[in-house]
Design a protein around this motif. Structure first.
Motif, mmCIF file in Angstrom:
data_model
loop_
_atom_site.group_PDB
_atom_site.id
_atom_site.type_symbol
_atom_site.label_atom_id
_atom_site.label_comp_id
_atom_site.label_asym_id
_atom_site.label_seq_id
_atom_site.Cartn_x
_atom_site.Cartn_y
_atom_site.Cartn_z
ATOM 1 N N SER A 42 0.753 -1.222 0.099
ATOM 2 C CA SER A 42 0.003 0.042 -0.007
ATOM 3 C C SER A 42 0.745 1.137 0.022
ATOM 4 O O SER A 42 1.993 1.253 0.347
ATOM 5 C CB SER A 42 -1.149 0.046 1.213
ATOM 6 N N ARG A 43 0.277 2.401 -0.280
ATOM 7 C CA ARG A 43 0.902 3.575 -0.330
ATOM 8 C C ARG A 43 1.514 3.882 0.976
ATOM 9 O O ARG A 43 2.806 4.336 0.955
ATOM 10 C CB ARG A 43 -0.223 4.948 -0.677
ATOM 11 N N GLN A 44 0.742 3.905 2.086
ATOM 12 C CA GLN A 44 1.554 3.860 3.503
ATOM 13 C C GLN A 44 1.240 2.470 4.077
ATOM 14 O O GLN A 44 -0.184 2.287 4.525
ATOM 15 C CB GLN A 44 0.981 4.833 4.164
ATOM 16 N N HIS A 45 2.053 1.497 4.167
ATOM 17 C CA HIS A 45 1.711 0.166 4.510
ATOM 18 C C HIS A 45 1.654 -0.050 6.110
ATOM 19 O O HIS A 45 1.068 -0.554 6.577
ATOM 20 C CB HIS A 45 2.712 -0.961 3.660
ATOM 21 N N CYS A 46 2.983 0.218 6.707
ATOM 22 C CA CYS A 46 3.190 -0.272 8.130
ATOM 23 C C CYS A 46 4.392 0.746 8.535
ATOM 24 O O CYS A 46 5.007 1.264 7.614
ATOM 25 C CB CYS A 46 3.757 -1.536 8.087
ATOM 26 N N ASP A 59 0.714 -1.992 11.484
ATOM 27 C CA ASP A 59 0.084 -1.808 10.020
ATOM 28 C C ASP A 59 -0.652 -0.633 10.165
ATOM 29 O O ASP A 59 -1.563 -0.293 11.141
ATOM 30 C CB ASP A 59 -0.821 -3.226 9.747
ATOM 31 N N LEU A 60 -0.824 0.087 8.848
ATOM 32 C CA LEU A 60 -1.306 1.465 8.693
ATOM 33 C C LEU A 60 -2.380 1.101 7.838
ATOM 34 O O LEU A 60 -2.721 2.352 7.074
ATOM 35 C CB LEU A 60 -0.132 2.369 8.069
ATOM 36 N N GLY A 61 -3.404 0.214 7.932
ATOM 37 C CA GLY A 61 -4.399 0.015 7.361
ATOM 38 C C GLY A 61 -4.154 -0.469 5.821
ATOM 39 O O GLY A 61 -5.138 -0.212 4.882
ATOM 40 N N SER A 62 -3.070 -1.117 5.735
ATOM 41 C CA SER A 62 -2.660 -1.612 4.290
ATOM 42 C C SER A 62 -3.751 -2.732 3.565
ATOM 43 O O SER A 62 -4.473 -3.422 4.557
ATOM 44 C CB SER A 62 -1.443 -2.502 4.175
ATOM 45 N N THR A 63 -3.976 -2.686 2.551
ATOM 46 C CA THR A 63 -5.042 -3.414 1.912
ATOM 47 C C THR A 63 -4.767 -4.997 2.012
ATOM 48 O O THR A 63 -5.353 -5.935 2.279
ATOM 49 C CB THR A 63 -5.022 -3.380 0.255
ATOM 50 N N ASN A 64 -3.368 -5.453 1.871
ATOM 51 C CA ASN A 64 -2.805 -6.918 1.678
ATOM 52 C C ASN A 64 -2.292 -7.322 3.141
ATOM 53 O O ASN A 64 -1.909 -8.296 3.210
ATOM 54 C CB ASN A 64 -1.791 -7.220 0.539
ATOM 55 N N GLY A 65 -2.115 -6.185 4.011
ATOM 56 C CA GLY A 65 -1.949 -6.703 5.497
ATOM 57 C C GLY A 65 -0.203 -6.788 5.653
ATOM 58 O O GLY A 65 0.577 -6.855 4.474
ATOM 59 N N THR A 66 -0.141 -6.539 6.815
ATOM 60 C CA THR A 66 1.697 -6.824 7.255
ATOM 61 C C THR A 66 1.614 -8.093 8.062
ATOM 62 O O THR A 66 0.554 -8.332 8.962
ATOM 63 C CB THR A 66 1.835 -5.764 8.065
ATOM 64 N N LEU A 67 2.573 -8.911 7.765
ATOM 65 C CA LEU A 67 2.606 -10.291 8.318
ATOM 66 C C LEU A 67 3.981 -10.107 9.407
ATOM 67 O O LEU A 67 5.027 -9.636 9.010
ATOM 68 C CB LEU A 67 2.963 -11.249 7.384
ATOM 69 N N ILE A 68 3.900 -10.710 10.551
ATOM 70 C CA ILE A 68 5.013 -10.802 11.513
ATOM 71 C C ILE A 68 4.828 -12.326 11.636
ATOM 72 O O ILE A 68 4.007 -12.915 12.269
ATOM 73 C CB ILE A 68 4.915 -9.925 12.666
ATOM 74 N N ASN A 69 5.840 -13.086 11.281
ATOM 75 C CA ASN A 69 6.228 -14.596 11.596
ATOM 76 C C ASN A 69 4.950 -15.136 10.979
ATOM 77 O O ASN A 69 4.510 -16.338 11.254
ATOM 78 C CB ASN A 69 6.365 -14.869 13.041
ATOM 79 N N GLY A 70 4.349 -14.727 9.722
ATOM 80 C CA GLY A 70 3.458 -15.292 8.923
ATOM 81 C C GLY A 70 1.989 -14.715 9.356
ATOM 82 O O GLY A 70 1.053 -15.434 8.940
ATOM 83 N N GLN A 71 1.923 -14.097 10.527
ATOM 84 C CA GLN A 71 0.617 -13.826 11.083
ATOM 85 C C GLN A 71 0.349 -12.515 10.810
ATOM 86 O O GLN A 71 1.190 -11.549 10.908
ATOM 87 C CB GLN A 71 0.525 -14.138 12.626
ATOM 88 N N ARG A 72 -1.079 -12.303 10.188
ATOM 89 C CA ARG A 72 -1.409 -11.060 9.995
ATOM 90 C C ARG A 72 -1.702 -10.093 11.150
ATOM 91 O O ARG A 72 -2.237 -10.580 12.134
ATOM 92 C CB ARG A 72 -2.655 -10.880 9.056
ATOM 93 N N VAL A 73 -1.123 -8.734 11.286
ATOM 94 C CA VAL A 73 -1.137 -7.942 12.448
ATOM 95 C C VAL A 73 -1.887 -6.645 11.967
ATOM 96 O O VAL A 73 -1.580 -6.231 10.827
ATOM 97 C CB VAL A 73 0.204 -7.676 13.223
ATOM 98 N N THR A 74 -2.686 -6.226 12.687
ATOM 99 C CA THR A 74 -3.335 -4.703 12.629
ATOM 100 C C THR A 74 -2.795 -3.729 13.646
ATOM 101 O O THR A 74 -3.035 -2.541 13.549
ATOM 102 C CB THR A 74 -4.759 -4.909 12.672
ATOM 103 N N ASP A 75 -2.835 -4.405 15.031
ATOM 104 C CA ASP A 75 -2.287 -3.262 16.067
ATOM 105 C C ASP A 75 -0.863 -3.370 16.122
ATOM 106 O O ASP A 75 -0.113 -4.126 15.583
ATOM 107 C CB ASP A 75 -2.739 -3.809 17.466
#
Length: 141
Positions: A42-46, A59-75
């Motif tokens: 995304s334009r601003q991803h994480c 994560d900054l509200g990305s479309t495809n998400g940010t993964l940490i150790n294979g797990q999607r995180v939002t907070d």
């Protein structure tokens, strides 16, 4: 505090990126510190935050998400040495100061406050063409 992130996938595999204390935005936007050139980013991803007590990523509200150790995180999530951060085709492994000595022979790129990573996606393996440039300087091998 200063931390390093090892590129574990892509053309720049084995390169080390160094982050000093501060906040670093990852995304395709020109205002970002680390800019993967991929439609998966995304334009601003994480945001990576390096502070005296440690390192965190949010994560900054990305479309495809940010993964940490294979797990999607939002907070915002605290990171530990060895954790892997993935956004699109770019995968980085966190190396904290206590473990950095193990990577002494790895090429280190000091990002300071302005870093630019340019992964290029090329089917069928978008990760294989990952390129990293720092402040406009190509550090490809």
């Amino acid at each position: 505090m200063e931390v390093q992130m090892l590129v574990v996938q892509g053309k720049q595999r084995g390169k080390m990126l160094r982050f000093h204390e501060g906040e670093f935005i990852f995304g395709r936007g020109p205002e970002c510190h680390v800019r993967p050139e991929s439609d998966w980013v995304s334009r601003q991803h994480c945001m990576l935050r390096v502070h005296p007590a440690g390192v965190s990523n949010r994560d900054l509200g990305s479309t495809n998400g940010t993964l940490i150790n294979g797990q999607r995180v939002t907070d915002e999530q605290e990171l530990q040495s060895g954790d892997r951060l993935q956004l699109g085709p770019l995968v980085l492994e966190l190396v904290l100061p206590a473990t950095a000595a193990a990577f002494q022979d790895t090429h280190v790129v000091d990002l300071g406050n302005t870093a630019v990573a340019n992964p290029e996606q090329a089917p069928p393996d978008p990760v294989a063409d990952t390129q990293v440039a720092v402040t406009g300087t190509d550090v490809s091998s």
